[in-house]
Design an enzyme around this catalytic site. Structure first.
Site, PDB file in Angstrom:
ATOM      1  N   PRO A 349      -6.728 -21.120  55.535  1.00 29.31           N
ATOM      2  CG  PRO A 349      -4.991 -22.541  56.200  1.00 29.31           C
ATOM      3  CD  PRO A 349      -6.424 -22.553  55.794  1.00 29.31           C
ATOM      4  CG  HIS A 351     -11.505 -17.348  52.904  1.00 23.49           C
ATOM      5  ND1 HIS A 351     -12.105 -16.685  51.860  1.00 23.49           N
ATOM      6  CD2 HIS A 351     -12.150 -16.945  54.028  1.00 23.49           C
ATOM      7  CE1 HIS A 351     -13.082 -15.929  52.326  1.00 23.49           C
ATOM      8  NE2 HIS A 351     -13.136 -16.070  53.637  1.00 23.49           N
ATOM      9  CG  HIS A 384      -5.332 -22.962  41.362  1.00 20.07           C
ATOM     10  ND1 HIS A 384      -5.708 -21.951  42.203  1.00 20.07           N
ATOM     11  CD2 HIS A 384      -5.723 -24.106  41.976  1.00 20.07           C
ATOM     12  CE1 HIS A 384      -6.303 -22.443  43.271  1.00 20.07           C
ATOM     13  NE2 HIS A 384      -6.324 -23.766  43.160  1.00 20.07           N
TER      14      HIS A 384
HETATM   15  C1  LIG Z   1     -13.047 -13.559  46.954  1.00 19.58           C
HETATM   16  C2  LIG Z   1     -13.234 -13.891  48.405  1.00 19.58           C
HETATM   17  C3  LIG Z   1     -12.052 -13.377  49.204  1.00 19.58           C
HETATM   18  C4  LIG Z   1     -14.508 -13.257  48.874  1.00 19.58           C
HETATM   19  O1  LIG Z   1     -14.736 -13.614  50.203  1.00 19.58           O
HETATM   20  P1  LIG Z   1     -16.151 -13.311  50.902  1.00 19.58           P
HETATM   21  O2  LIG Z   1     -16.073 -13.858  52.269  1.00 19.58           O
HETATM   22  O3  LIG Z   1     -17.235 -13.774  50.017  1.00 19.58           O
HETATM   23  O4  LIG Z   1     -16.151 -11.733  50.949  1.00 19.58           O
HETATM   24  P2  LIG Z   1     -17.201 -10.753  51.645  1.00 19.58           P
HETATM   25  O5  LIG Z   1     -17.570  -9.713  50.653  1.00 19.58           O
HETATM   26  O6  LIG Z   1     -18.287 -11.552  52.258  1.00 19.58           O
HETATM   27  O7  LIG Z   1     -16.361 -10.006  52.809  1.00 19.58           O
HETATM   28  C5  LIG Z   1     -15.277 -10.537  53.451  1.00 19.58           C
HETATM   29  C6  LIG Z   1     -14.798  -9.544  54.494  1.00 19.58           C
HETATM   30  O8  LIG Z   1     -14.648  -8.256  53.911  1.00 19.58           O
HETATM   31  C7  LIG Z   1     -15.406  -7.301  54.652  1.00 19.58           C
HETATM   32  N1  LIG Z   1     -15.945  -6.306  53.731  1.00 19.58           N
HETATM   33  C8  LIG Z   1     -16.933  -6.451  52.832  1.00 19.58           C
HETATM   34  N2  LIG Z   1     -17.132  -5.298  52.167  1.00 19.58           N
HETATM   35  C9  LIG Z   1     -16.249  -4.393  52.692  1.00 19.58           C
HETATM   36  C10 LIG Z   1     -15.960  -3.030  52.428  1.00 19.58           C
HETATM   37  N3  LIG Z   1     -16.598  -2.342  51.486  1.00 19.58           N
HETATM   38  N4  LIG Z   1     -14.965  -2.450  53.141  1.00 19.58           N
HETATM   39  C11 LIG Z   1     -14.286  -3.116  54.090  1.00 19.58           C
HETATM   40  N5  LIG Z   1     -14.522  -4.408  54.394  1.00 19.58           N
HETATM   41  C12 LIG Z   1     -15.476  -5.046  53.694  1.00 19.58           C
HETATM   42  C13 LIG Z   1     -16.504  -8.099  55.298  1.00 19.58           C
HETATM   43  O9  LIG Z   1     -16.990  -7.465  56.455  1.00 19.58           O
HETATM   44  C14 LIG Z   1     -15.801  -9.378  55.633  1.00 19.58           C
HETATM   45  O10 LIG Z   1     -15.059  -9.194  56.810  1.00 19.58           O
HETATM   46  P3  LIG Z   1     -14.843 -10.371  57.881  1.00 19.58           P
HETATM   47  O11 LIG Z   1     -14.119 -11.465  57.115  1.00 19.58           O
HETATM   48  O12 LIG Z   1     -14.011  -9.757  58.923  1.00 19.58           O
HETATM   49  O13 LIG Z   1     -16.216 -10.769  58.298  1.00 19.58           O
HETATM   50  C15 LIG Z   1     -13.351 -15.437  48.617  1.00 19.58           C
HETATM   51  O14 LIG Z   1     -14.341 -15.950  47.800  1.00 19.58           O
HETATM   52  C16 LIG Z   1     -12.070 -16.163  48.350  1.00 19.58           C
HETATM   53  O15 LIG Z   1     -11.248 -16.300  49.242  1.00 19.58           O
HETATM   54  N6  LIG Z   1     -11.884 -16.663  47.092  1.00 19.58           N
HETATM   55  C17 LIG Z   1     -10.681 -17.311  46.645  1.00 19.58           C
HETATM   56  C18 LIG Z   1     -10.383 -18.525  47.416  1.00 19.58           C
HETATM   57  C19 LIG Z   1      -9.294 -19.309  46.804  1.00 19.58           C
HETATM   58  O16 LIG Z   1      -8.844 -19.054  45.729  1.00 19.58           O
HETATM   59  N7  LIG Z   1      -8.848 -20.319  47.467  1.00 19.58           N
HETATM   60  C20 LIG Z   1      -7.852 -21.161  46.959  1.00 19.58           C
HETATM   61  C21 LIG Z   1      -8.012 -22.441  47.559  1.00 19.58           C
HETATM   62  S1  LIG Z   1      -7.030 -23.652  46.783  1.00 19.58           S
END
Ligand SMILES: CC(C)(COP(=O)(O)OP(=O)(O)OC[C@H]1O[C@@H](n2cnc3c(N)ncnc32)[C@H](O)[C@@H]1OP(=O)(O)O)[C@@H](O)C(=O)NCCC(=O)NCCS
Length: 455
Positions: A349, A351, A384
Site C-alpha cells: 500500500p 509503495h 518514520h
Molecule cells: C523509491 C521507490 C518508489 C522506487 O521504486 P522502484 O519500483 O524501484 O522504482 P522504478 O524506478 O523501478 O519504477 C517504478 C515505476 O516508475 C516507472 N518509471 C520509471 N522511470 C520512469 C520515468 N522516467 N517516467 C515515468 N515513469 C517511470 C516504472 O515504469 C515503474 O512503473 P510501474 O510501477 O507501473 O511498473 C521505492 O523504493 C519505494 O517505494 N521506497 C520507499 C518505500 C517505503 O518507504 N516504504 C515504507 C514502508 S514502512
C-alpha cells in the site's frame, strides 16, 4: 554359483531361439539390448549365406552367437562387480544437487530448540511477566509512570499512524479527482461541447461503474477511508461475497497475535531492554554488543509477528468485510536479494502510494531517477521519525537516519552482493538494524526522563 547356472540356462534358451530363427521363426529379444544386439549379426549372416547348405550355415551362426554371448556375459559380469563410476560429491557445486529440504527442516528444528532454551532461561530468570490484563489497570492506576507511560506512547503512535494514513488517503483522493477533472475538461474541449457522463454506468455483466463526478459522494469517500489501501480509485475491484469462515479466521488471528505480541513484549523485550541500560550508560562496547544481539532475536520475532498480524490478518479481515478485491498487501519480500526489492515488496500500500503520488510525478517534472528515489526515501524517513519522535516527545533522528541509510545500503548490496549473499545481507540489515534504533531510542528516553533520578 547360482549366477553361473542362470547364465548357462540362458545360453540354452538362446540356442533354441536361434534354431527357431533358422527355420524362419521371428526372434524376440531375451535380455533387452544385449539380445537385440546379438540378433542383428545373426539376421545379417542368415541373409548373406542363402546359397550355402542350411545345416552348415546354422552351425556357423550358432558359433558366432555363442561367441558374442560369451563376450557380453563377460562384460555384464564386470559391470556387476564394478561399484564405482566418475561422479561429484553431493555438496560440491558441480554435482548440480539442489534438494536441501532436510537441511531446512534441520534449521527449523535447531531454531525451535535454541528458542525453547531461551524461553526456559527467560522464565527461570524473570518468572512469568506476561499479563494481558495488566494493560487496563495500568492506564487507570498510575498513567504517568513507567510502564504506563509506554502504553501512552504506543497509543500516541497508533493515533498519529491513523492520522498519517488519513492524510495519505486524502492526498490520493485529491490527486485522482484532479486527474479526472483534467481529463474530462480535455475531452470536453476536443468534442467542443460539454461532456455529459452518467453518474453510474451499468456494464454487460450487471456491474456498476462510477464515472466522475458521480463518485463525489459521502458513501464513496467513507468506503475509501476504511478500505485497506492508500490509493484512491473510482471503481475498486470488489469480491463477489463475504466468506464468513475466512473472515473469522483472520479475526481470530488478529486477537491471538495481539495477545502474543503484548505477552512477548512484556516477557522478553522489556527485561532485555532494561538490562541493556547500564552497559549503554557506561558505554561498555562488548556488553552493549551482547545486549544488542540478545535484543535482536525477540525484536525480529515481534516484527515478523507484527507483519503477519497487520499485513495478512488485519488487512485481509478489513478487505473481506468491505468486499475489497485487491488483496496484494505484500509480495515475497523474504526472497529479496537487493534492498530495493525489499522496499518494493514488503509494504505494497505505501509503495503504491509512493510510486503513484510522489515518485512518478517527480519523474514527470523532469527529476532524475536518483533524485526522485532519494526524495521518496526522505519523505518516508520524515514520517518514520515523526511517528516515533512525537509520541516520545524527543527529537533524535535515529529512525530518520535508519531510513536514509537504506540508499547507500541499497547501492552497496546491489553493487557487491548477489543471490543468497544479497538475501543474507537484507535479512541481516533487518535483524540488526532495527534493534540498534530501538536501543538508541530507549536509551535516550531513559536518560532524558530517568537519568537524573538514577543519579
Ligand atoms: C523509491 C521507490 C518508489 C522506487 O521504486 P522502484 O519500483 O524501484 O522504482 P522504478 O524506478 O523501478 O519504477 C517504478 C515505476 O516508475 C516507472 N518509471 C520509471 N522511470 C520512469 C520515468 N522516467 N517516467 C515515468 N515513469 C517511470 C516504472 O515504469 C515503474 O512503473 P510501474 O510501477 O507501473 O511498473 C521505492 O523504493 C519505494 O517505494 N521506497 C520507499 C518505500 C517505503 O518507504 N516504504 C515504507 C514502508 S514502512
Amino acid at each position: 554359483m547360482g549366477d553361473w547356472n542362470t547364465a548357462g540356462a540362458q545360453i540354452t534358451r538362446r540356442r533354441r531361439a536361434t534354431f527357431a530363427a533358422g527355420k524362419g521363426a521371428r526372434l524376440l529379444p531375451l535380455n533387452g539390448s544385449s539380445a537385440a544386439a546379438a540378433h542383428i549379426p545373426v539376421a545379417a549372416e542368415y541373409g548373406a549365406s542363402q546359397g550355402r547348405g542350411k545345416r552348415e550355415h546354422s552351425l556357423e551362426i550358432i558359433r558366432r552367437t555363442a561367441k558374442i554371448e560369451k563376450k557380453k556375459r563377460r562384460n555384464d559380469f564386470t559391470e556387476q562387480l564394478s561399484c564405482h563410476r566418475t561422479q561429484e560429491s553431493l555438496l560440491s557445486s558441480g554435482s548440480g544437487y539442489k534438494n536441501y529440504r532436510g537441511v531446512i527442516n534441520w534449521c527449523v528444528v535447531m531454531l525451535v530448540l535454541s528458542n525453547a532454551r531461551l524461553f526456559l532461561e527467560n522464565l527461570l530468570r524473570y518468572g512469568v511477566l506476561a499479563d494481558p490484563t495488566q494493560v487496563i489497570p495500568l492506564f487507570l492506576k498510575d498513567p504517568y509512570s513507567w510502564p504506563a507511560m509506554c502504553l501512552l506512547i504506543v497509543g500516541g503512535a497508533v493515533v498519529l499512524g491513523t492520522y498519517t494514513i488519513l492524510l495519505l488517503k486524502l492526498y490520493s483522493y485529491k490527486d485522482v479527482n484532479l486527474w479526472c477533472r483534467e481529463m474530462s475538461t480535455q475531452k470536453a474541449k476536443k468534442l467542443a461541447r460539454s461532456l455529459s457522463c452518467p453518474a453510474v454506468q451499468h456494464l454487460n455483466g450487471g456491474e456498476q461503474q462510477v464515472c466522475y463526478p458521480g463518485n463525489l459522494t459521502l458513501k464513496d469517500i467513507y468506503y475509501f477511508t476504511f478500505a485497506p489501501t492508500l490509493c484512491y480509485e473510482l471503481n475498486f475491484p470488489r469480491s463477489p461475497n463475504i466468506r464468513m469462515s475466512f473472515m473469522f479466521r483472520r479475526l481470530f488471528e488478529m486477537l491471538f497475535f495481539t495477545q502474543l505480541l503484548v505477552g512477548l513484549t512484556q516477557q522478553w523485550m522489556i527485561p532485555v531492554i532494561q538490562s541493556s541500560m547500564k552497559p549503554l550508560e557506561d558505554m561498555d562496547l562488548s556488553r552493549m554488543t551482547e545486549r544488542l544481539l540478545r535484543l535482536a532475536v525477540p525484536n525480529h520475532l515481534l516484527w515478523l509477528l507484527f507483519f503477519y498480524w497487520f499485513f495478512h490478518s488485519s488487512l485481509n479481515f478489513t478487505a473481506e468485510l468491505l468486499r475489497f478485491g485487491d488483496r496484494q498487501f505484500y509480495k515475497d519480500w523474504w526472497n529479496s536479494e537487493t534492498v530495493t526489492y525489499f522496499w518494493q515488496n514488503w509494504n505494497i500500500p505505501v509503495h503504491k502510494w509512493c510510486i503513484r503520488h510522489f515518485y512518478k510525478p517527480l519523474l514527470r517534472k523532469g527529476f532524475s531517477k536518483m533524485v526522485s528515489q532519494s526524495a521518496v526515501f526522505f519523505l518516508s524517513a520524515f514520517f518514520h521519525e515523526y511517528l516515533v519522535s512525537v509520541p516520545l516527545r524527543m527529537f533524535r533522528l535515529w529512525a530518520f537516519m535508519g531510513m536514509m541509510a537504506q540508499l547507500p545500503l541499497a547501492w552497496f548490496v546491489g553493487r557487491f552482493l548477489r543471490g543468497n549473499y544479497g538475501n543474507a545481507a537484507v535479512w541481516l540489515s533487518l535483524i540488526i538494524g532495527q534493534p540498534i534504533a530501538v536501543l538508541m531510542y530507549v536509551h535516550d528516553y531513559y536518560v532524558l526522563n530517568y537519568g537524573q533520578e538514577t543519579n
